[in-house]
Every structure is written in structure tokens, then in C-alpha cells.
Design a protein around this motif. Sequence first.
Motif, PDB file in Angstrom:
ATOM      1  N   LYS A 120       0.855  -1.276   0.165  1.00  0.00           N
ATOM      2  CA  LYS A 120       0.073   0.016  -0.036  1.00  0.00           C
ATOM      3  C   LYS A 120       0.902   1.368  -0.024  1.00  0.00           C
ATOM      4  O   LYS A 120       0.626   2.137  -0.773  1.00  0.00           O
ATOM      5  CB  LYS A 120      -0.640  -0.083   1.153  1.00  0.00           C
ATOM      6  CG  LYS A 120      -2.116  -1.083   1.173  1.00  0.00           C
ATOM      7  CD  LYS A 120      -2.668  -0.875   2.784  1.00  0.00           C
ATOM      8  CE  LYS A 120      -3.973  -2.145   2.479  1.00  0.00           C
ATOM      9  NZ  LYS A 120      -4.794  -1.874   3.630  1.00  0.00           N
ATOM     10  N   ASP A 121       1.917   1.309   0.709  1.00  0.00           N
ATOM     11  CA  ASP A 121       2.940   2.472   0.740  1.00  0.00           C
ATOM     12  C   ASP A 121       3.584   2.752  -0.507  1.00  0.00           C
ATOM     13  O   ASP A 121       3.887   3.848  -1.011  1.00  0.00           O
ATOM     14  CB  ASP A 121       4.106   2.067   1.933  1.00  0.00           C
ATOM     15  CG  ASP A 121       3.433   2.344   3.174  1.00  0.00           C
ATOM     16  OD1 ASP A 121       2.383   2.870   3.551  1.00  0.00           O
ATOM     17  OD2 ASP A 121       4.223   1.854   4.065  1.00  0.00           O
TER      18      ASP A 121
ATOM     19  N   GLN B 155       1.875   2.343  -3.317  1.00  0.00           N
ATOM     20  CA  GLN B 155       0.914   3.151  -3.892  1.00  0.00           C
ATOM     21  C   GLN B 155       0.854   4.637  -3.461  1.00  0.00           C
ATOM     22  O   GLN B 155       0.272   5.837  -4.212  1.00  0.00           O
ATOM     23  CB  GLN B 155      -0.476   2.589  -3.936  1.00  0.00           C
ATOM     24  CG  GLN B 155      -0.399   1.096  -4.643  1.00  0.00           C
ATOM     25  CD  GLN B 155      -0.575   1.236  -6.171  1.00  0.00           C
ATOM     26  OE1 GLN B 155      -1.048   2.167  -6.720  1.00  0.00           O
ATOM     27  NE2 GLN B 155       0.410   0.427  -6.740  1.00  0.00           N
ATOM     28  N   GLU B 156       1.034   4.905  -2.084  1.00  0.00           N
ATOM     29  CA  GLU B 156       0.679   6.090  -1.388  1.00  0.00           C
ATOM     30  C   GLU B 156       1.954   7.025  -1.718  1.00  0.00           C
ATOM     31  O   GLU B 156       1.568   8.380  -1.952  1.00  0.00           O
ATOM     32  CB  GLU B 156       0.763   5.644   0.000  1.00  0.00           C
ATOM     33  CG  GLU B 156       0.987   6.894   0.953  1.00  0.00           C
ATOM     34  CD  GLU B 156      -0.404   8.039   0.857  1.00  0.00           C
ATOM     35  OE1 GLU B 156      -0.203   9.193   1.029  1.00  0.00           O
ATOM     36  OE2 GLU B 156      -1.426   7.627   0.220  1.00  0.00           O
TER      37      GLU B 156
ATOM     38  N   PRO C 295       3.283  11.957   2.178  1.00  0.00           N
ATOM     39  CA  PRO C 295       2.795  10.701   2.280  1.00  0.00           C
ATOM     40  C   PRO C 295       2.347  10.365   3.893  1.00  0.00           C
ATOM     41  O   PRO C 295       3.058  10.732   4.890  1.00  0.00           O
ATOM     42  CB  PRO C 295       3.761   9.625   1.767  1.00  0.00           C
ATOM     43  CG  PRO C 295       5.152  10.589   1.957  1.00  0.00           C
ATOM     44  CD  PRO C 295       4.893  11.768   1.825  1.00  0.00           C
TER      45      PRO C 295
ATOM     46  N   ALA D 207       2.430  13.225  -6.459  1.00  0.00           N
ATOM     47  CA  ALA D 207       1.522  13.747  -7.634  1.00  0.00           C
ATOM     48  C   ALA D 207       0.654  14.933  -7.065  1.00  0.00           C
ATOM     49  O   ALA D 207       0.104  15.760  -7.772  1.00  0.00           O
ATOM     50  CB  ALA D 207       0.552  12.662  -7.984  1.00  0.00           C
ATOM     51  N   GLU D 208       0.253  14.580  -5.788  1.00  0.00           N
ATOM     52  CA  GLU D 208      -0.844  15.494  -5.270  1.00  0.00           C
ATOM     53  C   GLU D 208      -0.185  16.584  -4.203  1.00  0.00           C
ATOM     54  O   GLU D 208      -0.483  17.414  -3.661  1.00  0.00           O
ATOM     55  CB  GLU D 208      -1.764  14.650  -4.196  1.00  0.00           C
ATOM     56  CG  GLU D 208      -2.728  13.724  -4.868  1.00  0.00           C
ATOM     57  CD  GLU D 208      -3.594  12.875  -4.175  1.00  0.00           C
ATOM     58  OE1 GLU D 208      -3.356  12.809  -2.946  1.00  0.00           O
ATOM     59  OE2 GLU D 208      -4.332  11.781  -4.578  1.00  0.00           O
TER      60      GLU D 208
ATOM     61  N   PRO E 289       3.861   7.410  -4.711  1.00  0.00           N
ATOM     62  CA  PRO E 289       3.740   8.222  -5.827  1.00  0.00           C
ATOM     63  C   PRO E 289       2.139   9.146  -5.891  1.00  0.00           C
ATOM     64  O   PRO E 289       2.574  10.109  -6.651  1.00  0.00           O
ATOM     65  CB  PRO E 289       3.384   7.280  -7.022  1.00  0.00           C
ATOM     66  CG  PRO E 289       4.145   5.976  -6.184  1.00  0.00           C
ATOM     67  CD  PRO E 289       4.056   6.053  -4.849  1.00  0.00           C
ATOM     68  N   ARG E 290       1.235   8.594  -5.314  1.00  0.00           N
ATOM     69  CA  ARG E 290       0.031   9.557  -5.101  1.00  0.00           C
ATOM     70  C   ARG E 290       0.305  10.748  -4.383  1.00  0.00           C
ATOM     71  O   ARG E 290      -0.175  11.833  -4.984  1.00  0.00           O
ATOM     72  CB  ARG E 290      -0.672   8.513  -4.379  1.00  0.00           C
ATOM     73  CG  ARG E 290      -2.175   9.310  -4.289  1.00  0.00           C
ATOM     74  CD  ARG E 290      -3.577   8.610  -3.870  1.00  0.00           C
ATOM     75  NE  ARG E 290      -3.500   6.987  -4.326  1.00  0.00           N
ATOM     76  CZ  ARG E 290      -3.325   5.917  -3.586  1.00  0.00           C
ATOM     77  NH1 ARG E 290      -2.820   5.923  -2.400  1.00  0.00           N
ATOM     78  NH2 ARG E 290      -3.701   4.785  -4.408  1.00  0.00           N
ATOM     79  N   ALA E 291       1.082  10.665  -3.296  1.00  0.00           N
ATOM     80  CA  ALA E 291       1.409  11.856  -2.433  1.00  0.00           C
ATOM     81  C   ALA E 291       2.348  12.830  -3.595  1.00  0.00           C
ATOM     82  O   ALA E 291       2.124  14.048  -3.207  1.00  0.00           O
ATOM     83  CB  ALA E 291       2.125  11.603  -1.223  1.00  0.00           C
TER      84      ALA E 291
END
Length: 254
Positions: A234-235, A237-238, A249, A244-245, A240-242
Motif C-alpha cells: 500500500k505504501d 501506492q501512497e 505521504p 502527484a498530489e 507516488p500518489r502523495a
Amino acid sequence: MSDAVLVEEDGGVLVITINRPEAKNAINGDVAKGVGAALDLLDSRKDLAVGIITGAGGTFCSGMDLKGFLTGELPFTPERGFAGIVQKPPATPLIAAVEGYALAGGCEIALSADMIVASSAAKFGLPEPKRGLVAAAGGLMRLPKRIPFHIAMEMALTGDFYGTEQLAAFGLINRIAEPGKALETAKELAAKIAENAPLALAATKKIIVESAEWSTAEMWDKQGEISNPIFGSKDAQEGPRAFAEKRKPNWSGE
């Protein structure tokens, strides 16, 4: 956990303090059990990314409690060896914060850590031969892997004390702190590490430590066994998402 070892949590960092200043933090059975229990806690908690081991009262550790040794006290645990650490350091990254003396078993505890932050006034040494003993808690095996062979040999055979600046020149010390500031400086380094994902940190440490024993033929497969599960976490995924946002994270350790 006894009063011989104190444990404090600080934002993803676990600070482990050997608390026998009246005995220069010499290692007895209580200390070994306490350190071992603290490292078990460090490795069991997903929210703890890094540990720091230090000593109370202005010194790191003077080694084995010789008085206890003479009465038959055993300063080790079955699982982790001397001081509850040298045969099985934690899977989680660990920093040694050294003030004063890190001698004999105390030096070997520092060598069991992944990084060393030391006061400019600190002294390191393996004086066991001066006492008719052998540095059998990992110092003779780890030291030649950390500093040049001939320097390690001299240090081990003379039993003399070596200063922080001298050992930093050989690459043994990560940060040099002002006297009294080793723990503070170690916390600054730990905070930088603790910003990263705990699973990735543990896997990174495992690869660095274990790859020294891997052959060229097996190293990529061995690395994959450790790193591939991280990419499915899960980390992973977290992160790259963080990015991008444009936010920090929120690691779950899963």
C-alpha cells in the motif's frame, strides 16, 4: 522493561537509553534483557521507522559489567546475544548516539548499529586484550568491514582508545556532534529517515546488509525476493500518489 533501559517514542523514532550511569552503563543481565525487549518492540511496530541507542549520564557504554561477570551474571539474551543486540541487530534501521566512552562491548554495540553519531569528545576502543579477554561480541568481525584492515588490526591489538575525529577520517562516523549534543544530532538524522516508508527502509537495510554475502550469480534474485513485495505494498501506492498530489505521504507500513 526494567529501569536499566529506558524507552521513549518520538515521531516514528524509538530512543533506547542504557540507564546505568553509576556503572558507566556497563552491560549486565537487566540491560541485555531491556535492550533486547526494546529492539523487539522496534521491529514489531509498523509506525516506528528508526531506532536510536544511547547511554545515560554522558557516556555511551563501558562494556561488560566485569563485577557481574565475576559473579556469574550473563549479560546476553538467547535471541540476540551480548547486550541484547550484537548477534541479532534489529531489522529496523538503528543509530548509535555516542557520548563519552564506547569501549569494549560498548564499542561493539555501536558497531551493531547501522549509523554512528558521536560527540567530538567521544572515545572508542576494544581494550579487551589489556584485561586478558577477547572482543568476542562482534567487534573483531565488524570493525575490519567498517574501517581499513590495518587500522582495525592496530585498534584491536593495542586496545588503545581512538577519538571521533580520527575514526571519522576512516568513515566510521556519520555525524560529529558538539559534546552533549550526540542524541540531539542523532534525532535530526533519525527524523530525516523517519520521513520515508518503514517497509522500504527495512527492505533497503536488509539488502545492504545481506548482499555482502551474495554471489554475482544470485544477487539479482536475492534482491528481488526482498524488494518485489515492497512494490506491491500500500505504501508503494501512497508514495507516488502523495508526490502527484504535492503532499506528504501517510505511510501505513502495509
